[in-house]
Write an enzyme that holds these catalytic residues in place. Structure first.
Site, PDB file in Angstrom:
ATOM      1  N   HIS A  72      24.932 -23.924 -40.992  1.00 60.15           N
ATOM      2  CA  HIS A  72      24.753 -24.581 -42.365  1.00 60.15           C
ATOM      3  C   HIS A  72      24.079 -23.545 -43.356  1.00 60.15           C
ATOM      4  O   HIS A  72      22.837 -23.401 -43.104  1.00 60.15           O
ATOM      5  CB  HIS A  72      24.109 -25.787 -42.349  1.00 60.15           C
ATOM      6  CG  HIS A  72      24.030 -26.767 -43.626  1.00 60.15           C
ATOM      7  ND1 HIS A  72      25.081 -27.799 -43.688  1.00 60.15           N
ATOM      8  CD2 HIS A  72      23.768 -26.362 -44.801  1.00 60.15           C
ATOM      9  CE1 HIS A  72      24.962 -28.257 -44.947  1.00 60.15           C
ATOM     10  NE2 HIS A  72      24.068 -27.408 -45.586  1.00 60.15           N
ATOM     11  N   HIS A  74      24.364 -21.649 -47.497  1.00 55.52           N
ATOM     12  CA  HIS A  74      25.255 -21.366 -48.817  1.00 55.52           C
ATOM     13  C   HIS A  74      25.124 -20.130 -49.190  1.00 55.52           C
ATOM     14  O   HIS A  74      24.218 -19.653 -50.050  1.00 55.52           O
ATOM     15  CB  HIS A  74      24.658 -22.279 -49.755  1.00 55.52           C
ATOM     16  CG  HIS A  74      24.515 -23.755 -49.579  1.00 55.52           C
ATOM     17  ND1 HIS A  74      25.398 -24.694 -50.145  1.00 55.52           N
ATOM     18  CD2 HIS A  74      23.898 -24.836 -48.605  1.00 55.52           C
ATOM     19  CE1 HIS A  74      25.468 -25.702 -49.742  1.00 55.52           C
ATOM     20  NE2 HIS A  74      24.400 -25.919 -48.825  1.00 55.52           N
ATOM     21  N   GLN A 167      30.417 -29.615 -54.593  1.00 53.96           N
ATOM     22  CA  GLN A 167      28.976 -29.976 -54.977  1.00 53.96           C
ATOM     23  C   GLN A 167      28.854 -30.914 -55.935  1.00 53.96           C
ATOM     24  O   GLN A 167      27.659 -31.692 -55.772  1.00 53.96           O
ATOM     25  CB  GLN A 167      28.343 -28.489 -55.577  1.00 53.96           C
ATOM     26  CG  GLN A 167      27.097 -28.591 -56.123  1.00 53.96           C
ATOM     27  CD  GLN A 167      26.013 -28.551 -54.848  1.00 53.96           C
ATOM     28  OE1 GLN A 167      25.654 -27.781 -54.416  1.00 53.96           O
ATOM     29  NE2 GLN A 167      25.514 -29.854 -54.965  1.00 53.96           N
ATOM     30  N   HIS A 225      28.002 -32.555 -46.085  1.00 55.88           N
ATOM     31  CA  HIS A 225      26.728 -32.821 -46.608  1.00 55.88           C
ATOM     32  C   HIS A 225      26.537 -34.308 -46.599  1.00 55.88           C
ATOM     33  O   HIS A 225      27.247 -35.002 -47.433  1.00 55.88           O
ATOM     34  CB  HIS A 225      26.200 -32.377 -47.691  1.00 55.88           C
ATOM     35  CG  HIS A 225      26.031 -30.641 -48.073  1.00 55.88           C
ATOM     36  ND1 HIS A 225      26.937 -30.131 -47.891  1.00 55.88           N
ATOM     37  CD2 HIS A 225      24.919 -30.208 -48.525  1.00 55.88           C
ATOM     38  CE1 HIS A 225      26.507 -28.734 -48.090  1.00 55.88           C
ATOM     39  NE2 HIS A 225      25.166 -28.891 -48.232  1.00 55.88           N
ATOM     40  N   GLU A 228      22.101 -36.962 -47.634  1.00 59.52           N
ATOM     41  CA  GLU A 228      20.810 -35.747 -47.961  1.00 59.52           C
ATOM     42  C   GLU A 228      20.027 -36.590 -49.111  1.00 59.52           C
ATOM     43  O   GLU A 228      20.035 -36.363 -50.007  1.00 59.52           O
ATOM     44  CB  GLU A 228      21.146 -34.430 -48.418  1.00 59.52           C
ATOM     45  CG  GLU A 228      20.281 -33.615 -48.210  1.00 59.52           C
ATOM     46  CD  GLU A 228      20.405 -32.191 -49.065  1.00 59.52           C
ATOM     47  OE1 GLU A 228      21.601 -31.770 -49.245  1.00 59.52           O
ATOM     48  OE2 GLU A 228      19.553 -31.286 -48.990  1.00 59.52           O
ATOM     49  N   ASP A 324      20.478 -23.135 -44.324  1.00 60.36           N
ATOM     50  CA  ASP A 324      20.702 -23.608 -45.432  1.00 60.36           C
ATOM     51  C   ASP A 324      20.507 -22.831 -46.842  1.00 60.36           C
ATOM     52  O   ASP A 324      21.338 -22.590 -47.480  1.00 60.36           O
ATOM     53  CB  ASP A 324      20.155 -25.200 -45.947  1.00 60.36           C
ATOM     54  CG  ASP A 324      20.447 -25.999 -46.821  1.00 60.36           C
ATOM     55  OD1 ASP A 324      21.788 -25.581 -47.007  1.00 60.36           O
ATOM     56  OD2 ASP A 324      20.001 -27.087 -47.085  1.00 60.36           O
TER      57      ASP A 324
HETATM   58 FE   FE2 Z   1      23.577 -27.414 -47.799  1.00 60.11          FE
END
Ligand code: FE2
Length: 440
Positions: A72, A74, A167, A225, A228, A324
């Site tokens: 995971h 970005h 997102q 996701h 979270e 992450d």
């Molecule tokens: Fe993430």
């Protein structure tokens, strides 16, 4: 990041001599042929003599592991720390707002340059497979195009898997669904989502349903996701497990973060865990990020926020740890070191037994490879000759020391080396070399 194989013959043979393996076997040799492990066992030097001049890597008894895998990440945001400003509150929501400020300023070349720099860091740390989410809430799909280019450029060295990540919310953002489909048409590998960020719980559930159906129709994996949040009533993981069952996506779906589970009612969790296991949904915790972003609205005591890793593992769920973020709107630190991730996960989850510490090593290697569905991963005959030699004698020692990556191999070729970490101690009447390992 260059292609080390470009000018090489397809057939490479190497002997890696005298390794310790993660399962505790010692004195093990590995023979590499055509980029794959051809033989693994003790004393291969005698059984399979190498042709004259073939390379030999003497591991001197150090730990040889399959490469680290980050389930995971970005990569579109990485190494952008401070652009256009830093996250003052340190919260998830300010990070999302800050990313929104940065997006119009991005250029494809800057995205590619930062991603390639990160891939160099990763390769040097023995991190040779990364699943990265890429934001599709941008009409230009700039980050998608950039990371598709990077995926091809680094393919000889790193297995990069892209997740189409809405997102701003699949339903909350008016064009996210169209752009997500466009990204998948361009070749993005995995369907992403963010149900807890939709306007309502029901929209969140609807987004999970829609996204799982898109994945089923296209024959793709899913990685959302999911929850979270510190809100114990954020229960989209239940919906994700349900649609995984309904659409027969077992083993192809991942719930990332799952931080609300930290705060959920224990009785509800006792029902939820078997549902996740039954659906074959993978779980990914992101310890460095969860421990810094969650609990921000708490006074004392502050919740840790990380999902229930040992309980998920005990229920039979495959759990991996992800990095992450590294130096981006959400997190200001990091260096592509999955041993740092494992060490933080171990501490936050209080996984201190011998078996649990080994499980934390698995969470950044074999478990993460299962999340990504990597083919040919592992230290077995027939697997790709990808490995990292660590200055440690066991997985637990590797986590304790965040061990130096003495050598990194990709398809049987040495792609990175780091000098051993050794200190020369000079005290009155005493001189010693120390490397922080116990005497053998
Ligand atoms: Fe993430």
């Amino acid at each position: 990041m260059r292609n080390p194989h470009a000018q090489r013959a397809a057939r490479i043979t190497m002997l890696i001599r005298n390794t310790t393996l993660p399962d505790g076997r010692t004195g093990i040799d590995l023979l590499v042929r055509d980029g794959r492990f051809a033989a693994i066992g003790p004393n291969l030097t005698h059984a399979l003599p190498l042709p004259e001049g073939e390379p030999v890597l003497d591991a001197e008894g150090w730990l040889l592991s399959p490469p680290f895998v980050d389930a995971h990440f970005h990569m579109d945001a990485t190494l952008s720390y401070g652009l256009p400003r830093v996250n003052a509150s340190g919260t998830l929501l300010e990070g999302i707002a800050l990313w929104g400020e940065l997006k119009p300023l991005l250029t494809q070349q800057a995205l590619v340059d930062r991603a390639l720099q990160y891939c160099d860091w990763a390769a040097a740390k023995g991190l040779l497979a990364i699943r990265t989410h890429v934001d599709v809430c941008d009409e230009r799909l700039l980050a998608v195009d950039a990371l598709l280019q990077v995926r091809e450029q680094v393919r000889p060295v790193i297995d990069l898997q892209l997740v189409a990540f809405p997102q701003d919310g699949l339903l909350r953002s008016p064009t996210a669904l169209v752009n997500l489909q466009r990204a998948l048409d361009k070749g993005v590998d995995v369907v992403g989502g963010i149900p807890h960020f939709e306007r309502t719980m029901s929209d969140g559930a609807e987004s999970v349903k829609l996204l799982c159906e898109i994945a089923a129709q296209r024959g793709l994996r899913v990685d959302m996701h999911c929850d979270e949040s510190d809100d114990p009533l954020s229960r989209h993981i239940e919906t994700l497990a349900f649609h995984t069952q309904r659409l027969k996506l077992h083993g192809r779906v991942t719930g990332s973060h799952l931080t609300s589970m930290h705060s959920m009612d224990n009785y509800y969790v006792s029902k939820l865990l078997p549902l996740i296991a039954e659906a074959g949904v993978h779980a990914v915790a992101n310890p460095l990020i969860n421990i810094t972003l969650q609990g921000r609205h708490d006074g004392y005591p502050k919740r840790r926020g990380m999902t229930r890793v040992p309980e998920l593992m005990a229920a039979g769920v495959n759990v991996a740890f992800g990095h992450d973020c590294v130096m981006d709107p959400w997190y200001s630190l990091g260096s592509a070191d999955m041993l740092e991730v494992a060490q933080m996960g171990l501490h936050v989850a209080q996984m201190t037994s011998q078996a649990q510490m080994r499980a934390c090593f698995d969470a950044v290697t074999v478990n993460a490879a299962r999340v990504m569905g990597l083919e040919g991963y592992g230290l077995e005959v027939g697997c790709h000759a990808d490995a990292v030699l660590l200055q440690a004698r066991s997985p637990i020692e590797a986590i304790r020391l965040r061990a130096t990556r003495l050598a990194v191999l990709r398809r049987g070729e040495l792609i990175a080396r780091t000098a051993p970490a050794v200190a020369q101690l000079s005290l009155p009447g005493r001189s010693a070399r120390i490397d922080w390992t116990l005497p053998r």
